[in-house]
Design a protein around this motif. Structure first.
Motif, short mmCIF file in Angstrom:
data_model
loop_
_atom_site.label_atom_id
_atom_site.label_comp_id
_atom_site.label_asym_id
_atom_site.label_seq_id
_atom_site.Cartn_x
_atom_site.Cartn_y
_atom_site.Cartn_z
N ARG A 66 0.82 -1.20 0.00
CA ARG A 66 0.00 0.00 0.00
C ARG A 66 0.86 1.25 0.00
O ARG A 66 0.57 2.22 -0.73
CB ARG A 66 -0.92 -0.02 1.22
N PRO A 193 -4.24 8.61 -0.07
CA PRO A 193 -5.46 8.12 0.59
C PRO A 193 -6.03 9.17 1.53
O PRO A 193 -5.29 9.88 2.22
CB PRO A 193 -4.96 6.90 1.36
N ASP A 197 -5.67 2.84 6.22
CA ASP A 197 -6.37 1.78 6.95
C ASP A 197 -5.51 1.31 8.13
O ASP A 197 -4.96 0.21 8.12
CB ASP A 197 -6.68 0.63 5.99
N GLU A 250 -10.95 2.85 2.41
CA GLU A 250 -9.80 2.52 1.56
C GLU A 250 -9.02 1.39 2.21
O GLU A 250 -8.00 1.62 2.87
CB GLU A 250 -8.91 3.75 1.34
N PRO A 254 -8.02 -4.64 -0.63
CA PRO A 254 -9.39 -4.49 -1.15
C PRO A 254 -10.01 -5.86 -1.46
O PRO A 254 -9.57 -6.56 -2.36
CB PRO A 254 -9.19 -3.66 -2.43
N GLN A 387 -2.50 0.48 -8.35
CA GLN A 387 -2.72 -0.51 -7.29
C GLN A 387 -1.81 -1.72 -7.45
O GLN A 387 -2.05 -2.77 -6.85
CB GLN A 387 -4.19 -0.95 -7.30
#
Length: 497
Positions: A66, A193, A197, A250, A254, A387
């Motif tokens: 990430r 972002p 997270d 986010e 995912p 991503q």
């Protein structure tokens, strides 16, 4: 971003060198452990020199993936390389086992960044059609490290001292860093972002640490209660993680990725490699020393043949996939070959000439190499370029976790199975190949039969794992790899779903 052929070759050289350093440090320490533990006086903590490295390199994958998407793969790569060199220096200066384990944890964390960002950078500068060839070259670092690591580690320990197992990274890594400053391009990061997270990262890391600890403790003689507690904590953690990710704006992983057939099938195939291949290679020398009554040196020929088959197949299929644009046939054929070869291993009678299992396990390596790096390239093409780090981390994560868990399970099966059937007078906890080879022929035959009986269901179980891989490979969508670069923030995948 498209690079000129010269810049792409420089980049590939830099990434391969760094990936090899990270992979080599995973294997080179094995032959130095006895010397290290003896000099530092901590035999009971010896395994944590390896476990600490593996654990750190596993749990940080989703976080680093990430961060690579958000901050840029180049930045994470260079920071990881500097951290790796600093940790290598600290390892060599360790004066006690706690210092060494802490330095190895830092080394593992930075190694995860090197391996992950190397694959991410290659994905960002190549088209889908080019990617398998270059991904195969980068992916060759690990099998080469498996082949040469133990020999290099032993030679360095014998002639220079165990400290140089770590310090040898400094000059090579410094040269690779200088090359990387020139060769690794600045890549456009993904959108910043709005909400990182943090909860998902913390819960996932804790659950994964608990799972790896449970797998490690399960293989220990008195580790049952601790392994059970860690496993329960891990299950609770993963349930909490799933609930958090469903609500996170986010998420760090995912979950909607897995609605894509390419990603779901590719993730399953990556897990098969960890469960069905990497888990068994560590036990092959013991099996052949006991069941085939070979020396330690000769028993190493079988894993060498296995890994060599994987290396050749990995490079060949990467080149063929880039040349033809077709990719589905390789994981289908590879899983079929792996399943059949492992079933043959289960049926081979102990005591054959060693060339027979060498050929069979070489076929397992050929089958695995046919999709080892290719499947990473294919899955990367199923998400937007912004991503790439996240999906690359996911595909590597399931492979490493599968390998860790399956390795512990196989170790437990071997330990309990051998102990249950050994003749009176032999203790499984102290049994060595040398002791067996010096025993009367009847005892040798009994031990060989026991090991053959214990390993037979293991090979059958691994063949079944590859059989499930056949199903996953068949579910991969038909299609050809594209010659067009993937947009950085594309709304959907470019491979068929």
């Amino acid at each position: 971003m498209q690079l000129s052929p010269v810049k792409l070759r420089l980049l590939t050289t830099s990434l391969l060198t760094v990936s090899f350093l990270g992979a080599l440090d995973h294997t080179v320490v094995s032959t130095s452990l006895a010397t290290i533990s003896g000099e530092l006086g901590a035999l009971q903590l010896m395994s944590w020199v390896v476990v600490g490295y593996t654990l750190a390199s596993t749990v940080l994958l989703p976080v680093l993936g990430r961060l690579g998407d958000v901050l840029g793969a180049r930045r994470i790569f260079l920071v990881s390389l500097v951290m790796f060199l600093a940790a290598s220096l600290a390892c060599g200066f360790a004066t006690d086992i706690a210092w060494l384990i802490a330095a190895r944890v830092l080394q593992g964390m930075s190694s995860a960044g090197l391996q992950l960002m190397s694959q991410t950078i290659i994905a960002r500068v190549t088209t889908q059609r080019e990617r398998p060839r270059y991904m195969a070259i980068i992916g060759a670092a690990f099998p080469i490290a498996i082949l040469v690591g133990p020999v290099v580690g032993g030679a360095i320990t014998d002639y220079w001292g165990w400290q140089w197992v770590f310090w040898i990274n400094i000059p090579v890594g410094a040269a690779a860093f200088a090359l990387a400053l020139v060769a690794v391009p600045h890549l456009e990061p993904g959108p910043a972002p709005r909400h990182f997270d943090i909860a998902g990262s913390a819960v996932f890391t804790s659950a994964l640490v608990a799972l790896v600890l449970a797998a490690s403790w399960a293989a220990e003689r008195d580790g049952g209660p601790a392994a059970g507690s860690a496993l329960a904590a891990s299950i609770a953690g993963f349930i909490a993680f799933f609930l958090i990710e469903r609500r996170a704006p986010e998420p760090i992983i995912p979950l909607h990725f897995f609605a894509n057939r390419t990603i779901a099938a590719g993730t399953a195939l990556s897990a098969i490699i960890g469960v069905g291949f990497f888990s068994i290679t560590a036990y092959l020398p013991t099996y052949f020393q006991m069941a085939y009554r070979t020396s330690a040196t000769v028993s190493g020929l079988v894993p060498i043949a296995t890994v060599f088959g994987m290396l050749i197949s990995n490079l060949l299929t990467g080149w063929l996939a880039s040349r033809t644009g077709r990719y589905r046939i390789f994981p289908v054929g590879g899983t079929v070959l792996g399943a059949v070869a492992l079933l043959v291993m289960a049926l081979l009678p102990a005591g054959l000439q060693l060339w027979a299992p060498m050929i069979v396990m070489g076929a397992v390596g050929l089958g695995t190499g046919a999709f080892m790096s290719l499947i990473v390239a294919v899955v990367q093409g199923a998400v937007p370029a912004g991503q790439t780090g996240t999906i690359t981390a996911t595909i590597n994560l399931v492979r490493q976790v599968g390998s860790t868990v399956a390795t512990a399970v196989i170790g437990g099966v071997i330990g309990s199975g051998v102990a249950a059937f050994l003749p009176a007078g032999l203790d499984a906890s102290t049994l060595t190949p040398q002791q067996v080879h010096q025993a009367p022929p009847a005892v040798q035959a009994d031990v060989a039969q026991i090991y053959s009986s214990v390993f037979t269901p293991i090979f059958i179980a691994l063949a079944c794992a590859y059989a499930l891989g056949i199903l996953a490979a068949v579910l991969l969508p038909h299609g050809r790899l594209s010659d067009e670069p993937v947009p950085a923030h594309a709304p959907s995948e470019t491979l068929p779903a």
